[in-house]
Structure formats: structure tokens, C-alpha cells
Design a protein around this motif. Structure first.
Motif, mmCIF file in Angstrom:
data_model
loop_
_atom_site.group_PDB
_atom_site.id
_atom_site.type_symbol
_atom_site.label_atom_id
_atom_site.label_comp_id
_atom_site.label_asym_id
_atom_site.label_seq_id
_atom_site.Cartn_x
_atom_site.Cartn_y
_atom_site.Cartn_z
ATOM 1 N N TYR A 1 10.261 21.842 20.501
ATOM 2 C CA TYR A 1 9.056 22.674 20.463
ATOM 3 C C TYR A 1 7.934 22.014 19.664
ATOM 4 O O TYR A 1 6.773 21.962 20.111
ATOM 5 N N GLU A 2 8.239 21.511 18.480
ATOM 6 C CA GLU A 2 7.191 20.989 17.609
ATOM 7 C C GLU A 2 6.567 19.709 18.143
ATOM 8 O O GLU A 2 5.478 19.329 17.694
ATOM 9 N N GLY A 3 7.219 19.060 19.088
ATOM 10 C CA GLY A 3 6.616 17.896 19.716
ATOM 11 C C GLY A 3 5.532 18.248 20.713
ATOM 12 O O GLY A 3 4.665 17.420 21.021
ATOM 13 N N GLU A 4 5.552 19.463 21.235
ATOM 14 C CA GLU A 4 4.604 19.876 22.270
ATOM 15 C C GLU A 4 3.578 20.898 21.788
ATOM 16 O O GLU A 4 2.503 21.024 22.378
ATOM 17 N N PHE A 5 3.908 21.652 20.746
ATOM 18 C CA PHE A 5 3.039 22.735 20.275
ATOM 19 C C PHE A 5 2.632 22.471 18.831
ATOM 20 O O PHE A 5 3.356 21.840 18.058
ATOM 21 N N GLU A 6 1.463 22.991 18.471
ATOM 22 C CA GLU A 6 1.003 22.892 17.091
ATOM 23 C C GLU A 6 0.295 24.177 16.691
ATOM 24 O O GLU A 6 -0.206 24.922 17.539
ATOM 25 N N GLU A 7 0.285 24.434 15.406
ATOM 26 C CA GLU A 7 -0.427 25.589 14.861
ATOM 27 C C GLU A 7 -1.621 25.105 14.050
ATOM 28 O O GLU A 7 -1.528 24.114 13.319
ATOM 29 N N ARG A 8 -2.741 25.819 14.179
ATOM 30 C CA ARG A 8 -3.958 25.457 13.450
ATOM 31 C C ARG A 8 -4.489 26.665 12.710
ATOM 32 O O ARG A 8 -4.434 27.794 13.195
ATOM 33 N N GLN A 9 -5.038 26.416 11.544
ATOM 34 C CA GLN A 9 -5.707 27.472 10.793
ATOM 35 C C GLN A 9 -7.151 27.571 11.269
ATOM 36 O O GLN A 9 -7.824 26.557 11.477
ATOM 37 N N LEU B 1 -2.030 31.932 12.049
ATOM 38 C CA LEU B 1 -2.286 30.639 12.656
ATOM 39 C C LEU B 1 -2.456 30.787 14.167
ATOM 40 O O LEU B 1 -1.872 31.672 14.790
ATOM 41 N N HIS B 2 -3.256 29.904 14.755
ATOM 42 C CA HIS B 2 -3.400 29.830 16.205
ATOM 43 C C HIS B 2 -2.462 28.747 16.720
ATOM 44 O O HIS B 2 -2.454 27.621 16.225
ATOM 45 N N SER B 3 -1.668 29.071 17.727
ATOM 46 C CA SER B 3 -0.741 28.109 18.313
ATOM 47 C C SER B 3 -1.322 27.575 19.610
ATOM 48 O O SER B 3 -1.864 28.333 20.425
ATOM 49 N N LEU B 4 -1.209 26.256 19.811
ATOM 50 C CA LEU B 4 -1.784 25.598 20.980
ATOM 51 C C LEU B 4 -0.821 24.545 21.507
ATOM 52 O O LEU B 4 -0.019 23.974 20.753
ATOM 53 N N LEU B 5 -0.878 24.278 22.803
ATOM 54 C CA LEU B 5 -0.232 23.101 23.356
ATOM 55 C C LEU B 5 -1.034 21.879 22.930
ATOM 56 O O LEU B 5 -2.263 21.859 23.061
ATOM 57 N N LYS B 6 -0.370 20.884 22.406
ATOM 58 C CA LYS B 6 -1.085 19.741 21.853
ATOM 59 C C LYS B 6 -1.967 19.052 22.886
ATOM 60 O O LYS B 6 -3.055 18.577 22.568
ATOM 61 N N ARG B 7 -1.508 19.013 24.129
ATOM 62 C CA ARG B 7 -2.238 18.253 25.142
ATOM 63 C C ARG B 7 -3.179 19.103 25.986
ATOM 64 O O ARG B 7 -4.041 18.576 26.679
ATOM 65 N N ARG B 8 -3.011 20.458 25.918
ATOM 66 C CA ARG B 8 -3.817 21.258 26.845
ATOM 67 C C ARG B 8 -4.451 22.494 26.220
ATOM 68 O O ARG B 8 -5.273 23.149 26.848
ATOM 69 N N GLY B 9 -4.095 22.862 25.009
ATOM 70 C CA GLY B 9 -4.767 23.984 24.368
ATOM 71 C C GLY B 9 -4.060 25.314 24.565
ATOM 72 O O GLY B 9 -2.835 25.412 24.457
ATOM 73 N N ALA B 10 -4.856 26.346 24.879
ATOM 74 C CA ALA B 10 -4.337 27.722 24.914
ATOM 75 C C ALA B 10 -3.308 27.902 26.020
ATOM 76 O O ALA B 10 -3.357 27.256 27.075
ATOM 77 N N TYR B 11 -2.371 28.815 25.769
ATOM 78 C CA TYR B 11 -1.359 29.169 26.750
ATOM 79 C C TYR B 11 -0.997 30.631 26.558
ATOM 80 O O TYR B 11 -1.431 31.270 25.598
ATOM 81 N N LEU B 12 -0.206 31.173 27.477
ATOM 82 C CA LEU B 12 0.131 32.597 27.448
ATOM 83 C C LEU B 12 1.635 32.789 27.410
ATOM 84 O O LEU B 12 2.368 32.188 28.214
ATOM 85 N N VAL B 13 2.095 33.628 26.479
ATOM 86 C CA VAL B 13 3.487 34.066 26.459
ATOM 87 C C VAL B 13 3.523 35.576 26.652
ATOM 88 O O VAL B 13 2.520 36.259 26.517
ATOM 89 N N GLY B 14 4.694 36.107 26.998
ATOM 90 C CA GLY B 14 4.827 37.548 27.155
ATOM 91 C C GLY B 14 5.203 37.945 28.567
ATOM 92 O O GLY B 14 5.641 37.121 29.375
ATOM 93 N N PRO B 15 5.037 39.219 28.907
ATOM 94 C CA PRO B 15 5.500 39.723 30.203
ATOM 95 C C PRO B 15 4.942 38.983 31.407
ATOM 96 O O PRO B 15 5.691 38.663 32.339
ATOM 97 N N LEU B 16 3.619 38.715 31.441
ATOM 98 C CA LEU B 16 3.055 38.010 32.593
ATOM 99 C C LEU B 16 3.677 36.630 32.756
ATOM 100 O O LEU B 16 3.945 36.186 33.885
#
Length: 433
Positions: free
Chosen positions: A244-252, A259-274
Motif C-alpha cells: 500500500y505505502e508504495g502506491e499511496f501517500e498522505e499529505r497534510q 490527512l489527505h490520501s492520494l495515489l502517488k501517480r494519479r492523485g484523488a481516488y474513491l473508496v466505499g460503496p460505489l
């Protein structure tokens, strides 16, 4: 719409139906949204620091206090991570009981959100109390669903809030088969309520919005994901949870204590029911797939406002999965498998009602926690929430500010954001230039 250079600010001090304390700043310059910020200003709660130096056996009970709505999710991610560190696998009926416990949390959390927190938005009521005056049967049905979920948690967890029966390696006590039979009766009624709930919410009028999310969720070879799987995305990500930590990062960010979590190479993503639904539609039972199509959903849904329909489908899934587990249940010979602590790092990731919940623990040789990292769903979704706010506000900038405010509140509640473990208030500031 204001066309001069005057800055206007609208502040809403008391907005219920979100969990925790937050703020929304929407900046409008002319005919465009220049900034949309979901601010979270609750003080840090330091749970990761609290865990350092504590024994591994204490971890499930400590992390359960992070949230009063989804304590099971925190317990499950924690025990999976620690079992991973110690080289332990929990299989068979113990694994099935954990999945049953998680079903209880999905049923209760989703039913609460769908009917009590989110449905009033679509029907034009300020809250569920006033909605109940005209939709009393729906509210009673939702309370019955939540009661069914709570019954599962009470039996397997020892109590409904902050369960105490979960341990690394299994449970402190497992139920006899006869103890589960009353749950089957209650869940049978809950299943019928869930079908009605899906059809009811699918009839709401939804704003026409399509968002090009990168969906992220667990995917299991055979099951709709709850406890286990690889972490995948709609744009090709397919990793072990340990990576996980190789692909995602958290930023203040300045406007949020979370913290905001982002994909390192592409930015915002969606988790949850959808995301779960889009990435695991083929793992749903055929009857639920058919119901989804009947109410107008395809295998992928990109309208965030229709997340309420997907949540209702997940309530139905959890009821059916719980009934199947109970029907096949045979009490295991032991309540927990042996666990021997060792110096190691372990990873756990499960699907909380609101999305993936990732844990990492570094454990010392004596079994004490040396370091912990917990990434909850809402911090992962914050960048997508802000992008949604911009997308839903832009087409209606010529509307009165009250209309814009209400649409933005609705967009935030699409995510059922768990800002803290209790419902407080959201403050809204709208700036026009």
C-alpha cells in the motif's frame, strides 16, 4: 448571481447529519468555482501514538474506540494485521464468524445513513424526525434493520457499541448454534425490508452528475469483499495490501487536521460503496445483480448521488450473507487459534462501510506495539469530496446561494463522512467575488 467584486460569506453554524466537526469553504469567482475545501478542524486524537508500547492483545479494544459507528471495521483490520505479523491464519468457522460480525456492522451503519441521515435530503426534509411524520413506516423499517445489525454485533461482539469479544487469533467466546437461530428469524425479516429499501431509494430524483473516479477497493477471488482481498483499482492497480505505502501517500493540507490520501501517480481516488460495487459487481449474488438492474443501475455507477442506492444494495447483500453463514454454522472446536508474538511488521485491510481501512503495525519481540499507522476511509475520500463539490456546484452557480449550499451538503453526505465517532456539525462558508 453576484457579478461585482464583492466577497460574500454565508456561514451555517449548525448542520446535522454528518459525523464529526467540519467546515466547507466554497469560493466562486464570476462563473466558476475557484476553490472547494472540506475543512476538518477536530483536534487530532493520537490513537496511533496511544498504541505504542501497549501489548498486541490490547489493540483490538483500543482501536474500537476510534469510531462508535464502525468499531468492528477497526477491530477486523487490526486483528488481520497482527495475525499477518505473527504468521497466523484464522480459517473455517472462526473466519465465517468474523465475516458475520462485519455483516452486522454493514447492516446497522448503512441503514442508519441511508434513511436517517441521507434520505431527508432527497425528500426535502430538514431531518429524519420530520420525515417520519409522512414516512413513518420507512423509518420504523430502518430502525428494524439497524436492530438486526446490532443483534449480530451484540451476540458475537459482547455488546453493540465498542465490542469486546474480538481477539487476535479469533474470539474470546464463540456462540452455540442455537444462539444464532433467533438471528436468522430477525434477518429474514430484515432481508425483506432491505429489498423494499432498495426500491424506495432508487425512486428518488437524483442530480445528473457523472464523475470519472478511479475506484479503489479490495477484491477477493470468490467473495464480495469484507475482510480480505487484494487492493485493486479501475485503472489497473492490483497489489498486495503490504504494498500500500508504495502506491499511496498522505499529505497534510492547511484546512484540515485529517490527512489527505492520494495515489502517488494519479492523485484523488474513491473508496466505499460505489468503488466496491464497480470493482466487485460480479461477486454479488445473481438476485442482487438482477435487482440492481431492475432499479436502473448497471455494473458501474458513477453518479455520487446514487451511492444511496448502492448502500441499500449492500444492506441486502449483508443480510443474505449473514443468513448463509448462520445456515452453515457449526461451532468451532476452539474460540481462538494459538498466537505467539514475534518482532515483525503486519498489514491488514478490510472494507468498512465507508471504504477501505488500512492498518500497519510494527511489533517488538515481546508483543508490544512499536509503531502503528491507520488510514481510514474518509481521509482517503477527502480529495474526491472536494472535487465533487466543484463539479456539482459549477452548473448551478446562477441559482440562489441557499440552493448551492443545499446541493453541496447533499454531495458531502453522499460519502457518509466519518469525521469523528459522533455526529456534530458542519460549518459552511460561501465566498463570492
Amino acid at each position: 448571481m453576484t457579478t461585482d467584486r464583492t466577497t460574500r460569506r454565508i456561514t451555517v453554524d449548525y448542520l446535522a447529519r454528518v459525523e464529526g466537526e467540519g467546515s466547507l469553504d466554497l469560493h466562486i469567482e464570476g462563473d466558476r468555482v475557484s476553490a472547494a475545501r472540506l475543512g476538518i478542524f477536530e483536534p487530532p486524537r493520537f490513537f496511533e501514538a496511544f498504541l505504542r508500547g501497549r501489548g498486541f492483545a490490547e489493540t483490538p479494544d483500543i482501536v474500537a474506540r476510534i469510531c462508535g459507528i464502525c468499531p468492528v471495521a477497526y477491530q477486523m483490520s487490526a486483528v488481520h494485521a497482527l495475525e499477518n505479523a505473527f504468521g497466523v491464519r484464522v480459517e473455517g468457522q472462526l473466519r465465517a464468524l468474523r465475516r458475520l460480525l462485519y455483516c452486522g456492522e454493514w447492516i446497522g451503519s448503512h441503514a442508519l445513513h441511508v434513511v436517517m441521515l441521507h434520505a431527508p435530503d432527497f425528500l426535502g426534509y430538514p431531518d429524519a424526525i420530520r420525515m417520519a411524520a409522512e414516512h413513518g413506516e420507512r423509518v420504523r423499517s430502518a430502525l428494524g434493520l439497524k436492530k438486526a445489525g446490532n443483534s449480530i454485533i451484540r451476540l458475537l461482539g459482547g455488546r453493540e457499541i465498542h465490542p469486546v469479544n474480538v481477539r487476535v487469533g479469533g474470539f474470546y467466546r464463540v456462540p452455540a448454534r442455537a444462539e444464532l437461530m433467533p438471528l436468522a428469524e430477525e434477518l429474514g425479516r430484515a432481508r425483506e425490508s432491505a429489498v423494499e429499501l432498495v426500491r424506495w431509494v432508487a425512486g428518488f430524483a437524483f442530480p445528473q452528475v457523472e464523475r470519472d473516479y478511479e475506484f479503489v477497493a479490495l477484491r477477493h477471488p470468490h467473495e464480495y469483499p469484507l475482510n480480505e482481498g487484494r487492493l485493486v483499482s479501475s485503472r489497473g492497480l492490483d497489489i498486495d495490501i503490504a504494498d500500500y505505502e508504495g502506491e499511496f501517500e498522505e499529505r497534510q493540507v492547511p484546512h484540515s487536521t485529517a490527512l489527505h490520501s492520494l495515489l502517488k501517480r494519479r492523485g484523488a481516488y474513491l473508496v466505499g460503496p460505489l468503488a466496491r460495487y464497480a470493482l466487485n459487481f460480479d461477486r454479488l449474488p445473481e438476485g442482487i445483480q438482477a435487482l440492481a438492474r431492475e432499479v436502473g443501475l448497471g455494473p458501474v455507477c458513477r453518479n455520487p448521488f446514487q451511492s444511496i442506492v448502492v448502500r441499500a444494495l449492500e444492506v441486502l447483500y449483508a443480510c443474505e450473507e449473514a443468513l448463509a453463514i448462520i445456515a452453515a454454522y457449526q461451532p468451532p472446536a476452539v474460540a481462538a487459534v494459538p498466537v505467539e508474538p514475534r518482532a515483525a511488521t503486519g498489514f491488514g485491510c478490510t472494507e468498512a462501510p465507508r471504504g477501505t481501512l488500512w492498518h500497519r503495525y510494527e511489533v517488538a519481540a515481546d508483543g508490544s506495539i512499536a509503531d502503528a499507522r491507520i488510514v481510514p476511509p474518509t481521509s482517503q475520500n477527502q480529495p474526491s469530496i472536494e472535487a465533487d463539490l466543484e463539479a456539482v456546484a459549477t452548473p448551478i452557480l446562477d441559482q440562489p446561494e441557499e440552493v448551492i449550499r443545499q446541493r453541496c451538503e447533499l454531495a458531502i453526505r453522499n460519502y457518509d463522512p466519518c469525521i469523528s465517532c459522533s455526529t456534530h456539525f458542519l460549518r459552511l462558508a460561501l465566498h463570492r467575488t
